[in-house]
Write a protein that holds these residues in place. Structure first.
Motif, short mmCIF file in Angstrom:
data_model
loop_
_atom_site.label_atom_id
_atom_site.label_comp_id
_atom_site.label_asym_id
_atom_site.label_seq_id
_atom_site.Cartn_x
_atom_site.Cartn_y
_atom_site.Cartn_z
N LEU A 77 0.74 -1.41 -0.16
CA LEU A 77 0.42 0.30 -0.22
C LEU A 77 0.88 1.98 0.21
O LEU A 77 0.39 2.21 -0.60
N GLY A 108 0.23 2.62 -3.41
CA GLY A 108 -0.80 4.32 -2.77
C GLY A 108 -1.05 5.12 -3.48
O GLY A 108 -1.19 5.91 -4.17
N ALA A 137 -8.07 2.94 0.71
CA ALA A 137 -7.53 1.67 0.49
C ALA A 137 -6.47 2.17 1.85
O ALA A 137 -7.20 1.05 3.73
#
Length: 136
Positions: free
Chosen positions: A74, A78, A89
């Motif tokens: 992430l 991200g 998220a």
């Protein structure tokens, strides 16, 4: 009297790949440390005041590795997402992780889900504010 003209002193800051490589290392260390804390916490809750056995240790390692892997992914991927999706998220990740830890205590599923949703929403709002304020 003549004086020498002032010169600009420049420091070597490294290339872009050096900075990117350094960012990757710090993100990896941060994810591993957070995964270690999460894994120990999950194993401690799962143990339920009994003796430590191989199953608890394996469970902690598995939970920590999954947490660290998701957090690292992430963190790396991200930034490619729009700020709304990026914040969502992180909210889903934080809410799911904390809701799962709370479910290990044996409390009701509704309370675990409620806590996960509350933490996820707070994390998503905070992350959105952070990304909105730092975006050019």
């Amino acid at each position: 009297m003549a004086h020498a003209a002032p010169t600009v002193h420049r420091r070597h800051r490294g290339t872009t790949t050096d900075r990117t490589h350094h960012f990757g290392k710090s993100a990896m260390v941060r994810a591993l440390l957070a995964g270690l804390v999460y894994g120990v916490w999950a194993a401690f809750i799962k143990r339920q005041m009994g003796p430590v056995d191989a199953g608890n240790v394996f469970y902690g390692i598995l939970c920590g590795a999954l947490f660290a892997g998701i957090m690292f992914t992430l963190g790396r991927m991200g930034s490619r997402l729009p700020r709304e999706l990026h914040a969502a998220a992180y909210g889903v990740f934080a809410g799911g992780a904390l809701g799962y830890l709370y479910s290990l205590t044996g409390d009701s599923v509704l309370r675990s889900a409620g806590l996960g949703i509350a933490v996820g929403a707070a994390t998503a709002v905070t992350a959105f504010y952070r990304y909105y304020m730092r975006e050019p």
